[in-house]
Scaffold this active site. Structure first.
Site, short mmCIF file in Angstrom:
data_model
loop_
_atom_site.label_atom_id
_atom_site.label_comp_id
_atom_site.label_asym_id
_atom_site.label_seq_id
_atom_site.Cartn_x
_atom_site.Cartn_y
_atom_site.Cartn_z
N PRO A 274 31.03 34.61 -23.17
CA PRO A 274 30.27 34.39 -23.28
C PRO A 274 29.31 34.83 -21.78
CG PRO A 274 31.34 32.76 -22.85
CD PRO A 274 32.13 33.71 -23.04
N GLY A 275 28.20 34.87 -21.74
CA GLY A 275 27.06 35.27 -20.95
C GLY A 275 26.03 34.52 -21.32
N CYS A 342 1.55 47.55 -12.45
CA CYS A 342 1.11 48.44 -13.10
C CYS A 342 1.38 48.67 -14.06
CB CYS A 342 0.63 49.65 -12.13
SG CYS A 342 -0.20 49.05 -10.34
N GLU A 343 1.39 47.99 -15.82
CA GLU A 343 1.76 48.34 -16.89
C GLU A 343 1.36 47.76 -17.78
OE1 GLU A 343 4.27 51.23 -17.22
OE2 GLU A 343 4.61 51.54 -16.00
N TYR A 371 20.16 37.22 -17.68
CA TYR A 371 19.62 38.57 -18.01
C TYR A 371 18.35 38.53 -16.85
CZ TYR A 371 23.42 39.37 -21.32
OH TYR A 371 24.76 39.27 -21.77
C1 LIG Z 1 27.18 41.64 -23.15
C2 LIG Z 1 28.12 41.60 -23.41
C3 LIG Z 1 29.12 39.97 -23.64
C4 LIG Z 1 27.99 38.78 -23.20
O1 LIG Z 1 26.49 38.50 -24.18
P1 LIG Z 1 25.97 37.22 -24.13
O2 LIG Z 1 25.16 37.55 -25.40
O3 LIG Z 1 25.38 36.91 -22.65
O4 LIG Z 1 27.67 36.39 -24.74
C5 LIG Z 1 29.90 39.78 -24.19
N1 LIG Z 1 30.35 40.86 -23.99
C6 LIG Z 1 30.16 42.38 -24.45
C7 LIG Z 1 31.22 44.05 -24.03
C8 LIG Z 1 28.97 42.77 -23.66
O5 LIG Z 1 28.57 44.19 -23.62
#
Ligand SMILES: *Cc1c(COP(=O)(O)O)cnc(C)c1O
Length: 418
Positions: A274-275, A342-343, A371
């Protein structure tokens, strides 16, 4: 659930007024809540309680050392996609035995460093990568622990730029070709085949695509078993979505529950990557209004943060809530919150109802913990912003604002131009 809330009309992060931090560190800055992060980790991890699992935080979502340390202390590992992220994870004290390495373009040097560090698993994404990892491991006299990242051809119904599990995406190994690659991997002397992996996309707001992917991986695991290849790790990737606006993503417990239910009959350790779900709503971007103007057809609110600081709105058209740091009685207007870049694509919020912010006011751009800083750049020669972590009543600068000196660091003018 997060710890950004109003008290007497003023926005607080845990016990600290956001305004007070801005007065000390200037704007813009990213602001993270330690309590929110810890809570998210505990809830996510708890969703898999009772089943052997490792939560490997996706470093690319937010790689700040303090954030990584905080999660590592609670038991998190790391999902990395580069040698630089390996360095970050190790510097932050993440246990190498809980690091998985994903990504389609691992270079020999990066593979070597990860092998030396003793990571848990390489998630390999192509047949050629098998050979490359085998070669590097051979030179070091090691056996590389590997999983094959499978592309299960699942439509995760998310933004095309963050969908990764379809055949047309560059990620993973086509599931139809996987058996052949597993046979090949088994023959290579310096690989130890331990797992299957997948990652189908990001900001996914249903459980069903995960369950579908899991079912395909389970079929594959059964077929591998017939070939005498025993799988010990099943890596289901990351991708669970969060609420930015009106989305209603499943609670981690629902997600975890449905996954574990499907795994009961398997003797594997589950890996999750998870991110966003851990850090997304644990961070905000605080910016200051510089000017407002009317173009005749549009109302613009110009702030001191831009697309170089938070790229998501311009990159994916994504939504971030826009909150006043100090509430006031005033009308709402249809406006765009734009930066100084500037975009024309430089906006944080586009054509939306929001408070009629005035110059000098502080604005919180919500759900910016994932992100956000990690995708920021120096475009338009803008120093990258500071990052602040709040813990209870205290705040800590966990990354200083960049200086002009750092902006030109490493550049030089050749003799011939002097
Ligand atoms: C980006 C990524 C994640 C995390 O994704 P989330 O949507 O932020 O949970 C996990 N594994 C891989 C291989 C990724 O590229």
């Amino acid at each position: 659930m997060h710890h950004f809330h109003y008290q007497n009309g003023e926005l607080y992060c845990e016990g600290v007024p956001v305004k007070a931090i801005a007065a000390r560190v200037g704007t813009p800055f990213y602001l993270y809540s330690a309590a929110t992060l810890s809570h998210h980790y505990r809830v996510f991890d708890g969703a898999f309680a009772g089943f052997p699992h490792i939560v490997c935080f996706a470093v690319k979502a937010n790689g700040n050392l303090a954030i990584l340390r905080l999660l590592a202390r609670q038991g998190a590992g790391a999902d990395i996609v580069s040698g630089g992220e390996l360095h970050r994870a190790l510097q932050a004290g993440v246990d190498p035995g809980k690091i998985v390495y994903s990504g389609v373009g691992k270079r020999p040097q990066e593979i070597r460093d990860a092998l030396r560090a003793g990571i848990l698993l390489f998630n390999m994404e192509s047949s050629q990568e098998l050979e490359a990892i085998n070669r590097v491991a051979g030179r070091l006299g090691k056996k590389a622990p590997v999983a094959l990242r499978i592309n299960p051809d699942i439509d995760a119904q998310t933004h095309p730029y963050i969908s990764t599990g379809l055949k047309k995406n560059k990620f993973g190994i086509n599931i139809d070709q996987a058996l052949e690659d597993y046979r090949r991997a088994r023959e290579l002397p310096h690989l130890e085949v331990l797992g299957v992996a997948c990652h189908i996309g990001s900001q996914i707001t249903e459980v069903s695509p995960f369950v579908e992917a899991l079912e395909r991986l389970k079929e594959l695991i059964a077929r591998l078993q017939d070939l005498g290849i025993a799988i010990r790790y099943l890596d289901l990737g990351g991708g669970l979505g969060i609420r930015y606006d009106q989305e209603e993503p499943p609670h981690p417990h629902e997600y975890g529950g449905k996954i574990v239910e499907k795994l009961r009959d398997l003797k594997v350790t589950l890996i999750l990557e998870p991110g966003r779900v851990l850090v997304g709503n644990a961070g905000i971007l605080v910016t200051k209004v510089l000017y407002t103007k009317e173009s005749g057809v549009k109302h613009f609110i110009i702030v001191d943060a831009g697309m170089n600081d938070l790229a998501r709105p311009s990159l994916y058209g994504s939504y971030h809530g826009v909150w006043p740091v100090v509430k006031k009685a005033r009308p709402r207007v249809k406006a765009s919150l734009v930066g100084p870049i500037c975009e024309s694509g430089d906006f944080l919020a586009k054509d939306r109802q929001m408070p009629a912010f005035a110059p000098g006011e502080l604005v919180a751009v919500m759900s910016a913990g994932a992100y956000g800083f990690s995708m920021s750049s120096n475009y338009n020669a803008r120093p990258r912003v500071a990052e602040i972590l709040v813990q209870d009543q205290e705040f800590y600068v966990i990354r200083k604002r960049e200086t002009y000196r750092q902006l030109i660091w490493g550049e030089s003018i050749p003799e011939s131009l002097k």
